[in-house]
Design an enzyme around this catalytic site. Structure first.
Site: not given
Ligand code: URA
Length: 233
Positions: A105-107, A109, A189
């Site tokens: 997961l992105d930082k 998210t 995104r």
């Protein structure tokens, strides 16, 4: 088009360390697009190439760990902290065994993230052929019209490749739930940006049959045997 060294890509999938990946490659255990590859230094496009790991690293004599975490913002999905990103998701789980995140997961998210030391479990969830469903709750800084939602549903062209169709439910003027069956880098995104509606917040609420439930941000729990079996099937 971003090409990545095969051993780095395998390590980023959480299946093995880079050094272990080199051994898997030289042992003929890795296929790219259906063909066994044994040369070192081969590069792949993670968005396009299908990388398969045969009988992923068995952990029969070790204790297999399967954890669900509600990832907070600001933590990176990596096992190593860097000066730039000093907080990793692994730091949030205070156990002795070495574990790693299942995919990323992105930082920024939040939401459901699995951590494990079980390569078969990782493969069952993130291998592209598994088409594992992942559901996200997405908010936008402005209202999102049905036209943009329809575009997300049919799939969006990213770097020349069309993403798979998604299921979208509008749950507020500026809020949707979206279900994806693939996991390209920063896919939610990127597809939202592509249809003209950049994301404000992103939270993963389900992976296959497993829901985030009432885990608080930063909280984690062990999965039950049945939950593990469900995720592996
Ligand atoms: N899609 C994204 O854009 N970011 C995530 O963290 C997960 C899916």
């Amino acid at each position: 088009m971003t090409l990545v060294r095969l051993n780095k890509h395998i390590a980023s999938l959480g299946i093995a360390s880079r050094r272990e990946a080199d051994v898997l490659i030289s042992d003929g255990k890795i296929k790219i697009n259906g063909k066994v590859v044994t040369e070192m230094g081969v590069k792949v496009n993670p968005d396009i190439d299908k990388v398969e790991v045969a009988g992923s690293v068995a952990k029969d004599r070790e204790k297999l760990i399967h954890i669900a975490l509600n990832k907070p913002k600001g933590y990176v999905c990596s096992v190593k902290a860097t000066r730039q990103d000093p907080k990793t998701v692994v730091d949030l789980v205070d156990i002795d065994e070495r574990i790693y995140p299942v995919g990323r997961l992105d930082k920024e998210t939040t939401g459901l993230l699995l951590l494990t030391n079980d390569g078969t479990f990782v493969n069952a969830i993130i291998h592209p052929s598994s088409e594992s469903e992942k559901e996200y709750e997405v908010t936008f800084p402005q209202q999102i019209p049905m036209g943009a939602i329809r575009k997300l549903e049919v799939g969006v062209k990213l770097q020349g490749t069309r993403t798979l169709p998604t299921r979208v439910k509008k749950i507020g003027p500026a809020k949707i739930r979206i279900v994806l069956k693939e996991g390209k880098n920063r896919q939610v995104r990127r597809i939202c940006q592509k249809v003209g509606y950049p994301v404000k917040t992103l939270k993963r609420i389900r992976i296959k049959g497993l829901k985030l439930g009432d885990l608080e941000l930063g909280e984690w729990r062990y999965l039950s045997k049945d939950e593990v079996l469900g995720l592996k099937s």
